[in-house]
Design an enzyme around this catalytic site. Structure first.
Site, PDB file in Angstrom:
ATOM      1  N   GLY A  12      31.851   0.169  -4.007  1.00  0.00           N
ATOM      2  CA  GLY A  12      30.722  -0.194  -3.203  1.00  0.00           C
ATOM      3  C   GLY A  12      30.093  -1.565  -3.755  1.00  0.00           C
ATOM      4  N   VAL A  15      23.746  -3.591  -1.448  1.00  0.00           N
ATOM      5  CA  VAL A  15      22.587  -3.937  -2.291  1.00  0.00           C
ATOM      6  C   VAL A  15      22.589  -3.732  -3.433  1.00  0.00           C
ATOM      7  CG1 VAL A  15      19.835  -3.849  -2.280  1.00  0.00           C
ATOM      8  CG2 VAL A  15      21.226  -4.027   0.284  1.00  0.00           C
ATOM      9  N   GLY A 188      11.689  -4.545   5.517  1.00  0.00           N
ATOM     10  CA  GLY A 188      12.978  -4.071   4.826  1.00  0.00           C
ATOM     11  C   GLY A 188      12.756  -2.604   4.317  1.00  0.00           C
ATOM     12  N   ASP A 202      16.623  12.458   3.788  1.00  0.00           N
ATOM     13  CA  ASP A 202      16.676  11.872   2.626  1.00  0.00           C
ATOM     14  C   ASP A 202      15.956  12.730   1.330  1.00  0.00           C
ATOM     15  OD1 ASP A 202      17.432   9.114   0.907  1.00  0.00           O
ATOM     16  OD2 ASP A 202      15.406   9.641   0.596  1.00  0.00           O
ATOM     17  N   LYS A 206      17.566  15.057  -1.979  1.00  0.00           N
ATOM     18  CA  LYS A 206      16.965  14.996  -3.425  1.00  0.00           C
ATOM     19  C   LYS A 206      16.014  16.142  -3.665  1.00  0.00           C
ATOM     20  CE  LYS A 206      16.014   9.845  -2.443  1.00  0.00           C
ATOM     21  NZ  LYS A 206      14.896   8.845  -2.128  1.00  0.00           N
TER      22      LYS A 206
END
Length: 429
Positions: A12, A15, A188, A202, A206
């Site tokens: 990968g 970013v 962003g 998400d 975690k």
């Protein structure tokens, strides 16, 4: 110092991956000194080879990740693909071919962490994943190593920067949910499809990872109770301010008082302004850990983004490379307690409930009776009425969540209750 480089495969190059490659190149001399041997980027597996990747030798680019891992000379694999497949298969392939793995893949670890740890142990390799939980914040390793001799009883934290940014803007500017989300998207902080963030998926992944580490028991994503924050309104924040609180999307992990079970949950909650988590602004993350001997610890910092996440990845890379040179492995999975994960209904908490009711005598008594019938004690009540309509805000004492949920369902059936405007838990007191 060893002169033969340790070879690293990068899976990968988005970013995070591109930032990892950049730091490996620009900090190569420092990394060599810290590790005790040079590290060499030996290959980069991507889906779109035609994309220009500044600073990366095009000769390193490949679309065949499996072939890269099966070369036989790769020492460490950095996986920043995300998702379940092909990441799961590729990580297993890395172990089978003698490589240790550094991953930032929270979804995969939350779903299949036990199997991945077992594969790493079988082949005598490392599996490190500091970047999977809270970006640059050192959290996994302190919990897994620094607090290994202590007993962690509770973890409560803000582990998603997007949701914290949105809620912070709603709190400080009075913006509505959609307006705050639009600003987060423009800056962003939010993806084009923000579902994973705003619906709590998400944070739940975690939470599962952290619960497993904190309580030495296996906690999967399906074990985590989850509520999103899309229904949080400006009126909720107004009510929170009247109580001296603010609202955060929290991951809360708790060991039962008798130590016989654990709970893991993610949901929006009101917390007092005096609590350390209340002052966490913008897209920052913070995690509050309560341990028996160490007491209360706070971990704070940027929880997402290319550079912060890459920092955590590189920290793991240094640790794994050092282990490789020492012909050792770091800590693996610790799940010796095998504690059951309780349901949300068994959690003891408080509720803030806002009701739209008829403005006439006897309504408050009827509502209070409903709470009493379900074994829920009322802490405070605030009522405002006008033109035959009224708003009734009730804050409860602590009670099992199942009793509170049953109370709300019973309230909905009352003829005098026009609607339940909002329900929110109260934490951190």
């Amino acid at each position: 110092m060893r002169t033969r480089p340790l070879k690293v495969a990068l899976l990968g190059c988005g970013v995070v991956g591109s930032e990892v490659a950049r730091i490996m190149t620009t900090h190569a001399d420092d990394l060599t000194q810290r590790i005790g041997a040079p590290v060499e980027l030996a290959g980069v597996a991507v889906r779109r080879p035609s994309k220009v990747r500044e600073g990366i030798d095009p000769a390193l680019i490949t679309t065949d990740a499996t072939a890269l891992l099966e070369r036989g000379d790769i020492d460490v694999v950095i996986e920043v693909i995300g998702g379940i497949e092909p990441a799961r298969t590729l990580i297993t392939t890395a172990f089978e071919n003698g490589a240790s793995v550094v991953s930032a893949n929270k979804a995969l670890l939350a779903q299949d962490g036990a199997a991945l740890h077992a594969a790493a142990e079988k082949h005598g390799r490392d599996l490190y994943y500091e970047a999977a939980v809270a970006g640059a914040i050192p959290l996994v390793r302190p919990m897994r190593e620094s607090l290994a001799g202590d007993k962690i009883n509770r973890v409560m934290g803000i582990v998603n920067g997007t949701t914290n940014f949105i809620l912070d803007k709603m709190d400080t500017t009075g913006a509505g949910y959609q307006e705050a989300l639009d600003e987060a998207t423009a800056l962003g902080y939010a993806e084009a499809d923000p579902t994973a963030d705003v619906e709590g998926y998400d944070a739940a992944a975690k939470a599962a990872i952290l619960a497993g580490i904190a309580f030495h028991t296996r906690v999967r994503l399906d074990d985590v109770y989850r509520e999103g924050m899309t229904e949080v309104s400006a009126s909720d924040f107004a009510s929170a301010k009247r109580m001296g609180c603010t609202i955060k999307l929290l991951a809360i992990l708790e060991r039962a008082a008798d130590g016989a079970s654990v709970t893991a949950r993610v949901h929006p909650a009101m917390i007092p302004l005096t609590h350390p988590l209340a002052s966490v602004r913008e897209a920052y993350n913070a995690v509050f850990v309560e341990a028996e001997a160490a007491g209360r610890l706070m971990f704070y910092g940027p929880g997402a983004g290319g550079s912060p996440t890459a920092s955590a990845v590189l920290g793991d890379l240094v640790a794994v490379c050092r282990n490789k040179l020492a012909q050792a492995t770091g800590p693996g999975e610790s799940a010796y307690t095998q504690l059951p994960v309780s349901t949300m209904g068994e959690v003891v908490t408080r509720y803030h409930i806002s009701l739209d009711v008829a403005d006439k005598p006897g309504v408050l008594a009827q509502v209070a009776t409903t709470f009493a019938e379900h074994g829920v004690s009322i802490d405070t009540v605030r009522q405002q009425g006008k033109d035959g309509e009224a708003s009734l805000v009730v804050v409860t004492h602590r009670a099992p969540d199942a009793a509170l949920t049953g109370t709300v369902e019973a309230l909905r059936k009352l003829d005098t209750v026009r609607g339940v405007a909002s329900i929110m838990r109260v934490e951190g007191e």
